[in-house]
Enzyme design. Sequence first.
Site, PDB file in Angstrom:
ATOM      1  N   LYS A  12      39.619   0.565   7.273  1.00 12.65           N
ATOM      2  CA  LYS A  12      40.141   1.237   5.861  1.00 12.65           C
ATOM      3  C   LYS A  12      41.247   0.211   5.050  1.00 12.65           C
ATOM      4  O   LYS A  12      41.126   0.164   4.041  1.00 12.65           O
ATOM      5  CB  LYS A  12      40.730   2.451   6.132  1.00 12.65           C
ATOM      6  CG  LYS A  12      39.887   3.503   6.552  1.00 12.65           C
ATOM      7  CD  LYS A  12      40.659   5.083   6.337  1.00 12.65           C
ATOM      8  CE  LYS A  12      39.913   6.139   6.889  1.00 12.65           C
ATOM      9  NZ  LYS A  12      40.234   7.436   6.983  1.00 12.65           N
ATOM     10  N   ASP A  52      41.196  10.537   1.069  1.00 10.30           N
ATOM     11  CA  ASP A  52      41.801  11.453   2.060  1.00 10.30           C
ATOM     12  C   ASP A  52      42.778  12.245   1.516  1.00 10.30           C
ATOM     13  O   ASP A  52      42.950  13.349   2.094  1.00 10.30           O
ATOM     14  CB  ASP A  52      42.383  10.479   3.123  1.00 10.30           C
ATOM     15  CG  ASP A  52      41.203   9.813   4.071  1.00 10.30           C
ATOM     16  OD1 ASP A  52      40.133  10.546   4.390  1.00 10.30           O
ATOM     17  OD2 ASP A  52      41.518   8.998   4.903  1.00 10.30           O
ATOM     18  N   THR A 107      35.392   3.647   7.818  1.00  9.43           N
ATOM     19  CA  THR A 107      36.268   4.369   8.584  1.00  9.43           C
ATOM     20  C   THR A 107      36.885   3.419   9.445  1.00  9.43           C
ATOM     21  O   THR A 107      37.099   2.343   9.321  1.00  9.43           O
ATOM     22  CB  THR A 107      35.377   5.688   9.500  1.00  9.43           C
ATOM     23  OG1 THR A 107      36.457   6.468   9.958  1.00  9.43           O
ATOM     24  CG2 THR A 107      34.517   4.984  10.321  1.00  9.43           C
ATOM     25  N   GLY A 114      47.491   5.361   9.030  1.00  9.57           N
ATOM     26  CA  GLY A 114      46.904   5.327   7.696  1.00  9.57           C
ATOM     27  C   GLY A 114      46.813   6.737   7.199  1.00  9.57           C
ATOM     28  O   GLY A 114      47.180   7.210   5.874  1.00  9.57           O
TER      29      GLY A 114
HETATM   30  P1  NAP Z   1      46.120   5.313  12.701  1.00  6.49           P
HETATM   31  O1  NAP Z   1      46.127   4.540  11.679  1.00  6.49           O
HETATM   32  O2  NAP Z   1      45.607   4.758  14.059  1.00  6.49           O
HETATM   33  O3  NAP Z   1      47.407   6.018  13.228  1.00  6.49           O
HETATM   34  C1  NAP Z   1      47.506   6.990  14.272  1.00  6.49           C
HETATM   35  C2  NAP Z   1      49.450   7.351  14.375  1.00  6.49           C
HETATM   36  O4  NAP Z   1      49.285   8.136  15.543  1.00  6.49           O
HETATM   37  C3  NAP Z   1      50.278   6.267  14.747  1.00  6.49           C
HETATM   38  O5  NAP Z   1      51.365   6.496  13.922  1.00  6.49           O
HETATM   39  C4  NAP Z   1      49.967   6.203  16.122  1.00  6.49           C
HETATM   40  O6  NAP Z   1      51.300   5.382  16.373  1.00  6.49           O
HETATM   41  C5  NAP Z   1      50.065   7.433  16.400  1.00  6.49           C
HETATM   42  N1  NAP Z   1      49.611   7.684  17.961  1.00  6.49           N
HETATM   43  C6  NAP Z   1      48.519   7.180  18.451  1.00  6.49           C
HETATM   44  N2  NAP Z   1      48.344   7.466  19.694  1.00  6.49           N
HETATM   45  C7  NAP Z   1      49.407   8.477  20.015  1.00  6.49           C
HETATM   46  C8  NAP Z   1      49.992   8.887  21.079  1.00  6.49           C
HETATM   47  N3  NAP Z   1      49.240   9.055  22.445  1.00  6.49           N
HETATM   48  N4  NAP Z   1      51.144   9.672  20.800  1.00  6.49           N
HETATM   49  C9  NAP Z   1      52.002   9.644  19.856  1.00  6.49           C
HETATM   50  N5  NAP Z   1      51.413   9.039  18.734  1.00  6.49           N
HETATM   51  C10 NAP Z   1      50.358   8.272  18.809  1.00  6.49           C
HETATM   52  O7  NAP Z   1      45.075   6.455  12.730  1.00  6.49           O
HETATM   53  P2  NAP Z   1      44.877   7.430  11.411  1.00  6.49           P
HETATM   54  O8  NAP Z   1      43.649   6.858  10.661  1.00  6.49           O
HETATM   55  O9  NAP Z   1      46.151   7.629  10.956  1.00  6.49           O
HETATM   56  O10 NAP Z   1      43.944   8.659  12.108  1.00  6.49           O
HETATM   57  C11 NAP Z   1      45.010   9.481  12.800  1.00  6.49           C
HETATM   58  C12 NAP Z   1      44.166  10.840  13.096  1.00  6.49           C
HETATM   59  O11 NAP Z   1      43.883  11.539  11.793  1.00  6.49           O
HETATM   60  C13 NAP Z   1      42.883  10.583  13.746  1.00  6.49           C
HETATM   61  O12 NAP Z   1      42.636  11.589  14.844  1.00  6.49           O
HETATM   62  C14 NAP Z   1      41.833  10.682  12.675  1.00  6.49           C
HETATM   63  O13 NAP Z   1      40.537  11.144  13.176  1.00  6.49           O
HETATM   64  C15 NAP Z   1      42.378  11.801  12.041  1.00  6.49           C
HETATM   65  N6  NAP Z   1      41.782  11.747  10.467  1.00  6.49           N
HETATM   66  C16 NAP Z   1      41.326  12.762  10.105  1.00  6.49           C
HETATM   67  C17 NAP Z   1      40.813  12.988   8.820  1.00  6.49           C
HETATM   68  C18 NAP Z   1      40.096  14.215   8.274  1.00  6.49           C
HETATM   69  O14 NAP Z   1      39.396  14.233   7.335  1.00  6.49           O
HETATM   70  N7  NAP Z   1      40.054  15.553   9.178  1.00  6.49           N
HETATM   71  C19 NAP Z   1      40.982  11.966   8.074  1.00  6.49           C
HETATM   72  C20 NAP Z   1      41.622  10.866   8.259  1.00  6.49           C
HETATM   73  C21 NAP Z   1      42.124  10.681   9.683  1.00  6.49           C
HETATM   74  P3  NAP Z   1      51.287   3.927  17.019  1.00  6.49           P
HETATM   75  O15 NAP Z   1      51.341   3.277  15.731  1.00  6.49           O
HETATM   76  O16 NAP Z   1      52.221   3.729  17.754  1.00  6.49           O
HETATM   77  O17 NAP Z   1      49.980   3.580  17.845  1.00  6.49           O
END
Ligand code: NAP
Length: 269
Positions: free
Chosen positions: A66, A102, A62, A129
């Site tokens: 990843k 995912d 996680t 991601g």
């Molecule tokens: P990540 O790689 O860190 O990407 C997050 C994205 O959200 C990036 O585009 C980031 O922009 C943007 N972001 C972060 N903070 C923000 C804010 N305050 N305002 C607007 N945009 C913002 O994270 P990820 O792995 O993609 O995960 C994203 C979410 O999905 C998390 O909450 C995670 O827990 C959830 N998730 C859930 C599952 C599930 O099975 N339900 C699976 C995977 C992920 P920047 O690049 O500018 O920071």
Amino acid sequence: MSLRLGLVGWPVGHSLSPRIFDLLAERLKVKLSYCAIAVTAGELAGELASLAEDGYAGVNVTIPHKQAAARLVDALTPEAERIGAVNTVRFSGGKSKGHNTDAAGFLDALGLLEIGPKGLDAVVFGAGGAARAVGWALGKARARKVRFSARRPAEAAKLARELGAMFEETAFSAGESRPAGLWVNATPLGMDGFPDESPAEKFAGCAAFDLVYGRETAFLKQARAAGARTQGGFAMLVFQALRGWEFWTKPLGEARRLRLASEIVKELR
Ligand code: NAP
């Protein structure tokens, strides 16, 4: 003999994976030990090697490892290679293989909204991601249009370009959100730290899918108020775990996967 599995990430204290796999093992009557291991970026390669040596059958990976895991494993499944991220590693015969569940977990959970991805017009908030896995899944399932809307427009444009080169039938774009059949929140807005925030000021989709889990987020509240159907992140979390289990053991079959997922989601709530 007990199957040994685990999770590596940083932090991992909040993770629901140990609970999900305990519930799964109980239902399948399998002896399983599943532990969450806090691992820093510098420790990841050594930790993966020592878990394999210690007899682990595999691990989930996680945040924030990843992408790094995808570079460290001996081989990748086609999904993991194209998404560029690994959330499940299998150890076998002294080798490690990385997979990404995912994308499949997202499509499984989308099915609960009774939305067919083929021909769909979707807006995905975020360009990280998870947004990439969702975009890949939608491209693979032949969605018509996928638009990424992110606070860093250049990242959204890059993601749209990269996925656009992989799938011919889906038009990927980037920019401001617009009305669409499905809106997906793939940002952390709604989680602890941003509990009352939504990626959009006003909801303009027919259905909403929030990857954030564990609460009714501001995004889902907006969607419900607009009369849209909604799906929170719990189901995807459980489905991606079940898909991982299948990668480590053997296929469950669609009906059994669906039944197990709905039982586990109910228990987690
Ligand atoms: P990540 O790689 O860190 O990407 C997050 C994205 O959200 C990036 O585009 C980031 O922009 C943007 N972001 C972060 N903070 C923000 C804010 N305050 N305002 C607007 N945009 C913002 O994270 P990820 O792995 O993609 O995960 C994203 C979410 O999905 C998390 O909450 C995670 O827990 C959830 N998730 C859930 C599952 C599930 O099975 N339900 C699976 C995977 C992920 P920047 O690049 O500018 O920071």
